[in-house]
Design a protein around this motif. Structure first.
Motif, short mmCIF file in Angstrom:
data_model
loop_
_atom_site.label_atom_id
_atom_site.label_comp_id
_atom_site.label_asym_id
_atom_site.label_seq_id
_atom_site.Cartn_x
_atom_site.Cartn_y
_atom_site.Cartn_z
N LYS A 148 0.82 -1.22 0.00
CA LYS A 148 0.00 0.00 0.00
C LYS A 148 0.85 1.27 0.00
N GLN A 149 1.90 1.28 0.83
CA GLN A 149 2.75 2.48 0.91
C GLN A 149 3.45 2.73 -0.42
N GLU A 150 3.89 1.65 -1.08
CA GLU A 150 4.56 1.80 -2.37
C GLU A 150 3.60 2.34 -3.43
N ILE A 151 2.33 1.93 -3.36
CA ILE A 151 1.34 2.44 -4.31
C ILE A 151 1.10 3.93 -4.06
N GLN A 152 1.05 4.32 -2.78
CA GLN A 152 0.89 5.75 -2.46
C GLN A 152 2.09 6.56 -2.97
N ASP A 153 3.28 5.99 -2.80
CA ASP A 153 4.49 6.65 -3.32
C ASP A 153 4.45 6.75 -4.84
N LEU A 154 3.95 5.70 -5.49
CA LEU A 154 3.83 5.69 -6.95
C LEU A 154 2.88 6.79 -7.40
N ILE A 155 1.76 6.95 -6.71
CA ILE A 155 0.80 8.01 -7.07
C ILE A 155 1.46 9.38 -6.93
N ARG A 156 2.20 9.58 -5.83
CA ARG A 156 2.90 10.84 -5.61
C ARG A 156 3.90 11.09 -6.75
N GLU A 170 10.41 1.42 -13.94
CA GLU A 170 11.69 0.78 -13.64
C GLU A 170 11.98 0.80 -12.14
N HIS A 171 11.68 1.93 -11.49
CA HIS A 171 11.93 2.06 -10.04
C HIS A 171 11.14 1.01 -9.25
N TYR A 172 9.88 0.79 -9.62
CA TYR A 172 9.03 -0.14 -8.87
C TYR A 172 9.05 -1.56 -9.44
N GLY A 173 9.76 -1.76 -10.53
CA GLY A 173 9.88 -3.10 -11.12
C GLY A 173 8.59 -3.60 -11.74
N ILE A 174 7.85 -2.68 -12.36
CA ILE A 174 6.59 -3.05 -13.02
C ILE A 174 6.58 -2.45 -14.41
N SER A 175 5.57 -2.78 -15.21
CA SER A 175 5.48 -2.24 -16.57
C SER A 175 4.85 -0.85 -16.55
N ARG A 176 5.05 -0.11 -17.64
CA ARG A 176 4.43 1.22 -17.76
C ARG A 176 2.91 1.12 -17.68
N SER A 177 2.34 0.09 -18.31
CA SER A 177 0.88 -0.06 -18.27
C SER A 177 0.40 -0.31 -16.84
N SER A 178 1.20 -1.02 -16.04
CA SER A 178 0.84 -1.22 -14.63
C SER A 178 0.90 0.09 -13.85
N VAL A 179 1.85 0.96 -14.19
CA VAL A 179 1.94 2.27 -13.54
C VAL A 179 0.63 3.02 -13.77
N TYR A 180 0.18 3.09 -15.02
CA TYR A 180 -1.06 3.79 -15.34
C TYR A 180 -2.27 3.13 -14.68
N ARG A 181 -2.32 1.79 -14.71
CA ARG A 181 -3.45 1.07 -14.10
C ARG A 181 -3.50 1.33 -12.61
#
Length: 191
Positions: A148-156, A170-181
């Motif tokens: 949850k905290q990482e998702i909040q950081d991602l939103i920020r 790249e920072h969170y080790g996920i795809s660009r589409s996952s970032v947007y989702r």
């Protein structure tokens, strides 16, 4: 009664197992195809495919046990359809199935129907179990990669000016589409 050749098929699951017993039981066949591969499906079993290509109208396809031929009702149905299309009978020695006779065809169709019924029951039970599990709050699918905290950081990070979505991914080790989702699913909704 069929007047063609008797074509045998033998299979063991691993190289450590022996084909001897099956080959002895198939000794009255005109030709025997055999292999040492897993029988989870018909894919990856070249000798079975060769045997099915080889048989002709009037031949009899012989196996010692049904599980040497197929491990699922779906695969068995596919094999039987191929044999029927070529007008080839099936004999399964251990189960006493012999489609060259009227009674053998009846027995085979009953066994196939029971197998299909059993598969449908398993599917129904699995669906019921899944529904009950969901009602208890069990979540299916892959576990989330981010806490949850990482998702909040991602939103920020997503909302920060000049922060590249590729760098975030790249920072969170996920795809660009996952970032947007994740951003779309998790950001605070404006009222």
């Amino acid at each position: 009664m069929a007047t063609g050749m008797r074509i045998g098929y033998a299979r063991v699951s691993s190289s450590g197992q022996r084909l001897d017993v099956q080959l002895d039981r198939l000794s009255d066949c005109n030709r025997i195809f055999h292999e040492k591969v897993s029988g989870k499906s018909t894919k990856g079993r070249p000798e079975l495919q060769s045997a099915l290509d080889f048989v002709r109208d009037g031949d009899v396809f012989v196996v010692t046990k049904l599980d040497r031929l197929a491990r699922s009702v779906v695969d068995l149905a596919g094999i039987v359809q191929k044999l029927e299309a070529k007008k080839v009978d099936l004999v399964v020695l251990d189960q006493g199935i012999d489609t060259t006779t009227m009674y053998g065809r009846l027995q085979f169709n009953i066994l196939a129907a029971i197998g299909e019924f059993e598969r449908e029951l398993i599917k129904e039970r699995s669906t019921e179990g899944r529904i009950k599990a969901i009602a208890r709050g069990v979540k299916f699918g892959a576990r989330p990669k981010l806490k949850k905290q990482e998702i909040q950081d991602l939103i920020r990070d997503f909302e920060a000016p000049g922060c590249s979505k590729t760098e975030i991914a790249e920072h969170y080790g996920i795809s660009r589409s996952s970032v947007y989702r994740l951003y779309t699913e998790s950001r605070p909704q404006s009222v």
